[in-house]
Every structure is written in C-alpha cells, then in structure tokens.
Enzyme design. Structure first.
Site, short mmCIF file in Angstrom:
data_model
loop_
_atom_site.label_atom_id
_atom_site.label_comp_id
_atom_site.label_asym_id
_atom_site.label_seq_id
_atom_site.Cartn_x
_atom_site.Cartn_y
_atom_site.Cartn_z
N HIS A 1 0.83 -1.21 0.00
CA HIS A 1 0.00 0.00 0.00
C HIS A 1 0.86 1.26 0.00
CE1 HIS A 1 -3.53 -2.48 0.75
NE2 HIS A 1 -4.27 -1.41 0.67
N LYS B 1 -9.38 -7.46 8.88
CA LYS B 1 -9.99 -7.68 10.19
C LYS B 1 -9.77 -6.43 11.04
CE LYS B 1 -6.00 -9.90 12.41
NZ LYS B 1 -5.48 -11.09 13.09
#
Length: 199
Positions: free
Chosen positions: A37, A115
């Site tokens: 990212h 999560k």
C-alpha cells in the site's frame, strides 16, 4: 443475510450489501498489505498522473493493478507447502492500511477484506466512493486458503510475503462490516448487545 458476489465487484451490487450480511466471493481478488500500500501510495503521490483514475494510473505504469472496481485482501500468506496453491491465508489487521486507504479508494478500489476497525477517515472514504469493507475470519487462515484456487505474484516480489498476488477465489467467506452507507457492524453489534442486556 447470505449473499454471493463476483469479484471484481459491481458497484450497484455492492450498494445492496448491508453491514452484517454474510457473503461468498467468487472471482479475482488481489493481496496487498501495508508495504505494498505504501509503495502504491507513494507512486501515486509522486506521479504526474495523480489526479487520474485507477485505470489511467495502471495504464501509465504508476500502479501494478487497475484499482477500478477491484478487491484487495489484506494478506501476507505463509509459504505454500508442496501441492498447495498458497499457505495459511488469514487476514492482516486492517488499521495498518488506514493512512493509505482513502487515496486508494478514490482511485476506484471497491472492496477491502481484512480484520478489525477502520479509522473515521476510511469510513468516510467508503461512503464517498460507495465501497465496502469486509472481514475475513481471523484465526482461520488454513480454512480460508482452501478457497484460494490460484495464486500468482504479479508485483513487488521483493517484498516477499507482502508482494501483490492475483488470486482466484471460490466461495470465499466474509462478513460485511462497513457498507457503502457507512453502517458499521462493530458499532451496531455493540448497541444491539447493550439493548438486549438492558431489557
């Protein structure tokens, strides 16, 4: 409610998903964690094309995948054993991606699987871009890996387990945590529980 959805996602279909829905995903999903990212984020920010769409950024070689309508699974799998497509494939804590996510969503990303909670900035970006955040079951990496039928490193192979993988999944299970309207299962589940205990 249980739903089936194909990846890449159709944004109209995504808008029909509601926080708390159980979904099964078929199709192509990409893996990327914080190192990948950061590299995509830095490449976009330093590019002369940074105001362009995800498709243009991909066509110009700024990012290694066309972000438009695609799905990223926050995953750094363990090495595959002989005969396996991929090693254990449990989700990474999503907050590690939060500083990069609003920009990447603005370039067309439609779905994220991970999560844990997301920042207010990410939640607002989900609403603004009509995207969705799903949770995979933490601790079930071996089970989830069986839903990944093909896996190939396509970018940033120097990052090892954090390289970007293109994966074909079948009946990959996830839960809608934050829907395109910003409804947040982590908040509603707590309030529902508190309401039940008050009665």
């Amino acid at each position: 409610m249980e739903k089936h959805i194909k990846a890449p996602f159709d944004r109209k279909e995504v808008q029909n998903l509601k926080a708390g829905d159980y979904v099964y995903i078929d199709g192509i999903v990409y893996s990327a964690r914080d190192a990948a990212h950061k590299r995509m984020y830095d490449s976009i920010m330093s590019s002369e094309y940074k105001e362009e769409s995800g498709t243009v950024l991909y066509d110009k070689g700024v990012v290694p995948i066309d972000l438009t309508d695609n799905v990223i699974y926050y995953l750094g799998p363990t090495p595959a054993r002989p005969g396996q497509v991929i090693g254990s494939a449990g989700p990474t804590t999503s907050s590690r991606m939060d500083k990069y996510t609003p920009l990447i969503l603005s370039k067309g990303l439609c779905g994220m699987i991970g999560k844990g909670k997301r920042s207010p900035e990410v939640i607002q970006a989900i609403i603004d871009n009509k995207a969705v955040y799903l949770a995979a079951v933490g601790g079930a990496g071996a089970l989830l890996s069986k839903c990944i039928k093909e896996s190939e490193v396509i970018a940033y192979d120097d990052l090892g387990t954090e390289a970007i993988r293109k994966m074909r999944v079948e009946n990959f299970p996830a839960i809608v945590v934050i829907d395109s309207d910003g409804h947040n299962l982590y908040e509603t589940a707590v309030s529902d529980y508190l309401n039940k205990t008050d009665n």
